[in-house]
Motif scaffolding. Structure first.
Motif, PDB file in Angstrom:
ATOM      1  N   SER A 122      -3.448   3.825   9.556  1.00  0.00           N
ATOM      2  CA  SER A 122      -3.710   5.024   8.499  1.00  0.00           C
ATOM      3  C   SER A 122      -3.307   5.962   8.159  1.00  0.00           C
ATOM      4  CB  SER A 122      -4.649   5.899   9.571  1.00  0.00           C
ATOM      5  OG  SER A 122      -5.558   7.196   8.595  1.00  0.00           O
ATOM      6  N   SER A 123      -2.246   6.366   6.699  1.00  0.00           N
ATOM      7  CA  SER A 123      -2.269   7.068   5.919  1.00  0.00           C
ATOM      8  C   SER A 123      -2.706   9.116   6.484  1.00  0.00           C
ATOM      9  CB  SER A 123      -1.447   7.072   4.698  1.00  0.00           C
ATOM     10  OG  SER A 123      -1.042   5.823   4.931  1.00  0.00           O
ATOM     11  N   CYS A 152     -17.586   8.417  -1.665  1.00  0.00           N
ATOM     12  CA  CYS A 152     -17.942   6.448  -1.897  1.00  0.00           C
ATOM     13  C   CYS A 152     -16.174   5.968  -2.527  1.00  0.00           C
ATOM     14  CB  CYS A 152     -18.475   6.378  -3.333  1.00  0.00           C
ATOM     15  SG  CYS A 152     -20.718   6.715  -2.909  1.00  0.00           S
ATOM     16  N   THR A 153     -15.061   6.463  -2.619  1.00  0.00           N
ATOM     17  CA  THR A 153     -13.795   5.755  -3.384  1.00  0.00           C
ATOM     18  C   THR A 153     -13.635   5.009  -2.515  1.00  0.00           C
ATOM     19  OG1 THR A 153     -12.918   8.215  -3.110  1.00  0.00           O
ATOM     20  CG2 THR A 153     -13.758   7.583  -5.413  1.00  0.00           C
ATOM     21  N   PRO A 154     -13.093   5.219  -0.412  1.00  0.00           N
ATOM     22  CA  PRO A 154     -12.538   4.927  -0.444  1.00  0.00           C
ATOM     23  C   PRO A 154     -13.331   3.717  -0.305  1.00  0.00           C
ATOM     24  CG  PRO A 154     -12.465   6.993   0.705  1.00  0.00           C
ATOM     25  CD  PRO A 154     -13.553   6.665  -0.413  1.00  0.00           C
ATOM     26  N   PHE A 155     -14.186   3.644   0.143  1.00  0.00           N
ATOM     27  CA  PHE A 155     -14.794   1.815   0.313  1.00  0.00           C
ATOM     28  C   PHE A 155     -14.914   1.202  -0.675  1.00  0.00           C
ATOM     29  CE2 PHE A 155     -16.409   5.473   2.538  1.00  0.00           C
ATOM     30  CZ  PHE A 155     -17.154   4.835   3.949  1.00  0.00           C
ATOM     31  N   ALA A 156     -15.193   1.622  -2.061  1.00  0.00           N
ATOM     32  CA  ALA A 156     -14.581   0.691  -3.710  1.00  0.00           C
ATOM     33  C   ALA A 156     -13.593   0.332  -3.453  1.00  0.00           C
ATOM     34  CB  ALA A 156     -15.436   1.577  -4.428  1.00  0.00           C
ATOM     35  N   PHE A 157     -12.064   1.010  -3.267  1.00  0.00           N
ATOM     36  CA  PHE A 157     -11.075   1.002  -3.351  1.00  0.00           C
ATOM     37  C   PHE A 157     -10.019   0.480  -2.365  1.00  0.00           C
ATOM     38  CE2 PHE A 157      -6.379   1.857  -4.820  1.00  0.00           C
ATOM     39  CZ  PHE A 157      -6.351   1.536  -6.201  1.00  0.00           C
ATOM     40  N   ALA A 158      -9.805  -0.755  -1.983  1.00  0.00           N
ATOM     41  CA  ALA A 158      -9.460  -1.390  -0.505  1.00  0.00           C
ATOM     42  C   ALA A 158      -8.225  -0.761  -0.154  1.00  0.00           C
ATOM     43  CB  ALA A 158      -9.633  -2.785  -0.237  1.00  0.00           C
ATOM     44  N   ASP A 159      -7.528  -0.632  -0.966  1.00  0.00           N
ATOM     45  CA  ASP A 159      -5.877   0.506  -0.968  1.00  0.00           C
ATOM     46  C   ASP A 159      -5.970   1.390  -1.286  1.00  0.00           C
ATOM     47  OD1 ASP A 159      -3.906  -0.607   0.042  1.00  0.00           O
ATOM     48  OD2 ASP A 159      -2.394  -0.570  -2.135  1.00  0.00           O
ATOM     49  N   PHE A 160      -6.898   2.185  -1.130  1.00  0.00           N
ATOM     50  CA  PHE A 160      -6.948   4.034  -0.671  1.00  0.00           C
ATOM     51  C   PHE A 160      -5.814   4.262  -0.402  1.00  0.00           C
ATOM     52  CE2 PHE A 160      -8.280   8.323   0.189  1.00  0.00           C
ATOM     53  CZ  PHE A 160      -9.086   8.745  -0.988  1.00  0.00           C
ATOM     54  N   HIS A 161      -5.750   3.930   1.153  1.00  0.00           N
ATOM     55  CA  HIS A 161      -4.089   4.626   1.705  1.00  0.00           C
ATOM     56  C   HIS A 161      -3.274   4.714   1.221  1.00  0.00           C
ATOM     57  CE1 HIS A 161      -6.614   6.597   5.420  1.00  0.00           C
ATOM     58  NE2 HIS A 161      -7.546   5.717   5.060  1.00  0.00           N
ATOM     59  N   ARG A 162      -2.896   3.317   0.849  1.00  0.00           N
ATOM     60  CA  ARG A 162      -1.410   3.305   0.518  1.00  0.00           C
ATOM     61  C   ARG A 162      -1.257   4.061  -0.752  1.00  0.00           C
ATOM     62  NH1 ARG A 162       0.653  -2.574   1.130  1.00  0.00           N
ATOM     63  NH2 ARG A 162      -0.713  -2.906  -0.117  1.00  0.00           N
ATOM     64  N   THR A 163      -2.319   3.676  -1.750  1.00  0.00           N
ATOM     65  CA  THR A 163      -2.536   4.472  -3.078  1.00  0.00           C
ATOM     66  C   THR A 163      -2.173   5.942  -3.163  1.00  0.00           C
ATOM     67  OG1 THR A 163      -3.231   2.393  -3.670  1.00  0.00           O
ATOM     68  CG2 THR A 163      -2.868   3.535  -6.055  1.00  0.00           C
ATOM     69  N   PHE A 164      -3.511   6.163  -2.680  1.00  0.00           N
ATOM     70  CA  PHE A 164      -3.252   8.053  -2.808  1.00  0.00           C
ATOM     71  C   PHE A 164      -2.673   8.810  -1.833  1.00  0.00           C
ATOM     72  CE2 PHE A 164      -7.104   6.072  -5.180  1.00  0.00           C
ATOM     73  CZ  PHE A 164      -6.755   6.084  -6.750  1.00  0.00           C
ATOM     74  N   LEU A 165      -2.537   8.053  -0.450  1.00  0.00           N
ATOM     75  CA  LEU A 165      -2.152   8.563   0.763  1.00  0.00           C
ATOM     76  C   LEU A 165      -0.726   8.890   1.045  1.00  0.00           C
ATOM     77  CD1 LEU A 165      -5.972   9.029   2.600  1.00  0.00           C
ATOM     78  CD2 LEU A 165      -4.838  10.837   1.076  1.00  0.00           C
ATOM     79  N   ALA A 166      -0.342   8.124   1.204  1.00  0.00           N
ATOM     80  CA  ALA A 166       1.379   7.508   1.494  1.00  0.00           C
ATOM     81  C   ALA A 166       2.272   8.810   0.643  1.00  0.00           C
ATOM     82  CB  ALA A 166       1.855   6.274   0.618  1.00  0.00           C
ATOM     83  N   GLY A 167       3.127   9.837   1.576  1.00  0.00           N
ATOM     84  CA  GLY A 167       3.555  10.717   1.389  1.00  0.00           C
ATOM     85  C   GLY A 167       3.548  12.117   2.455  1.00  0.00           C
ATOM     86  N   GLN A 168       4.784  12.329   2.701  1.00  0.00           N
ATOM     87  CA  GLN A 168       5.256  13.561   3.371  1.00  0.00           C
ATOM     88  C   GLN A 168       3.915  14.490   3.509  1.00  0.00           C
ATOM     89  OE1 GLN A 168       6.653  13.602   6.119  1.00  0.00           O
ATOM     90  NE2 GLN A 168       7.127  11.532   5.334  1.00  0.00           N
ATOM     91  N   ASN A 169       3.606  15.385   2.042  1.00  0.00           N
ATOM     92  CA  ASN A 169       2.909  16.225   1.532  1.00  0.00           C
ATOM     93  C   ASN A 169       1.414  15.994   0.947  1.00  0.00           C
ATOM     94  OD1 ASN A 169       2.976  19.105   2.238  1.00  0.00           O
ATOM     95  ND2 ASN A 169       3.173  19.191   0.331  1.00  0.00           N
ATOM     96  N   LYS A 170       0.932  14.625   1.450  1.00  0.00           N
ATOM     97  CA  LYS A 170      -1.051  15.080   0.824  1.00  0.00           C
ATOM     98  C   LYS A 170      -1.848  15.262   1.502  1.00  0.00           C
ATOM     99  CE  LYS A 170       0.576  12.050  -2.740  1.00  0.00           C
ATOM    100  NZ  LYS A 170       0.283  11.104  -3.189  1.00  0.00           N
TER     101      LYS A 170
END
Length: 253
Positions: A122-123, A152-170
Motif C-alpha cells: 500500500s502507498s 469508485c476509482t480505486p476499484f476500477a483502476f487496478a494500479d491506483f496506488h502506484r500511479t497516484f499515491l507513490a511519492g513522499q508527499n501524497k
C-alpha cells in the motif's frame, strides 16, 4: 394534437450534470438522460405535478405555464411498458448501467507454472481518507500533494496506488459527488487548501456523467481558496483505463 395552457417542466441544461435522479423520480418516464443531460422526451408524458423538482440537487428543473401537448395517461402507460420490456437503467443514469467487465482468459498453448504472486504494498500515507472525516488541520496535509478520488476509482483502476499515491508527499482523500453533500465538500476543501497552502491537487474521477460533480467540486474549491493551485483532472473508464487528462491552474487574486 391541440395544445393547451398548462404547467410543464423546463430543464436548464447548463445546471444539469446528468446524475439521473430526476429520471428516477419521474414516474411517467417523461425525463431521460440523453447525451449526459436530462431531457423532456415528450410533453404528453409530463403530468405537471412536480415530483422531479424536489429531487434535483442542481436546481436545474423548474415549472412554467405555457402551451403544450396535453398529458396523455394512456400514452404514458404504453411508454412505461415499453421501458420495462427494454430493461431501464437503474436511476435513469447512464453511469449506473449494469456492465459485465469480466474478460475471457486468453488461450495459452504452453502451460505456465504457478507462482506465488508478488506481495502488493500500500502507498496510502494518511488516515482517515473520507473527505468528511479528515481533520482540516491534520499535520500531514501541510503543503501536501492532494489526490482527491471519487470513491469508485480505486476499484476500477487496478494500479491506483502506484500511479497516484507513490511519492513522499501524497495525501489521498475520497468521496462520492453523487451521494454526498457537494456544497459541504466545496466549503471544507476550500478551507483545507487555503489553510495548508496546497499547490497541487489531482482529482481522479470516473468517466460516467454523475462523477463530473467531483471535478466541479474541486474547481470551485480551488477557485475559492484564492491560492496558487494546479488542478489535474484524470478520468478513469469503467474498463479500468485512463481515458483523459487535463490540467487547470488557479492563481491568487
Amino acid at each position: 394534437m391541440t395544445k393547451v395552457l398548462r404547467k410543464i417542466i423546463t430543464i436548464d441544461e447548463d445546471k444539469c450534470d446528468g446524475c439521473g435522479i430526476c429520471a428516477d423520480a419521474c414516474h411517467e418516464g417523461a425525463i431521460q438522460i440523453i447525451g449526459g443531460k436530462a431531457k423532456l422526451v415528450s410533453e404528453t408524458y409530463c403530468d405537471g405535478l412536480g415530483d422531479c423538482i424536489g429531487e434535483c440537487p442542481r436546481g436545474a428543473i423548474t415549472f412554467e405555464e405555457r402551451e403544450a401537448d396535453p398529458y396523455d395517461e394512456e400514452a404514458v402507460k404504453k411508454h412505461m411498458a415499453a421501458k420495462a420490456a427494454a430493461g431501464p437503467l437503474p436511476c435513469g443514469c447512464p453511469g449506473s448501467m449494469a456492465r459485465d467487465l469480466r474478460k475471457e482468459p486468453e488461450p495459452c498453448a504452453v502451460p505456465v507454472p504457478s507462482a506465488a504472486p508478488a506481495a502488493l504494498k500500500s502507498s496510502l500515507a494518511n488516515w482517515p481518507v473520507q473527505i468528511r472525516l479528515v481533520p482540516e488541520t491534520a499535520p500531514y496535509l501541510r503543503k501536501a500533494e492532494l489526490v482527491i478520488a471519487a470513491d469508485c476509482t480505486p476499484f476500477a483502476f487496478a494500479d491506483f496506488h502506484r500511479t497516484f499515491l507513490a511519492g513522499q508527499n501524497k495525501v489521498c482523500l475520497v468521496g462520492c459527488p453523487k451521494l454526498d453533500d457537494a456544497q459541504a465538500y466545496v466549503e471544507k476543501l476550500t478551507r483545507l487548501i487555503a489553510y495548508n497552502e496546497i499547490t497541487s491537487v489531482t482529482v481522479v474521477r470516473m468517466e460516467v456523467p454523475c462523477c463530473g460533480g467531483m471535478t466541479r467540486i474541486l474547481e470551485a474549491a480551488c477557485g475559492a481558496a484564492e491560492h496558487n493551485v494546479s488542478l489535474k483532472i484524470v478520468t478513469i473508464g469503467v474498463g479500468g483505463e485512463i481515458t483523459d487528462k487535463e490540467t487547470i491552474r488557479f492563481s491568487r487574486k
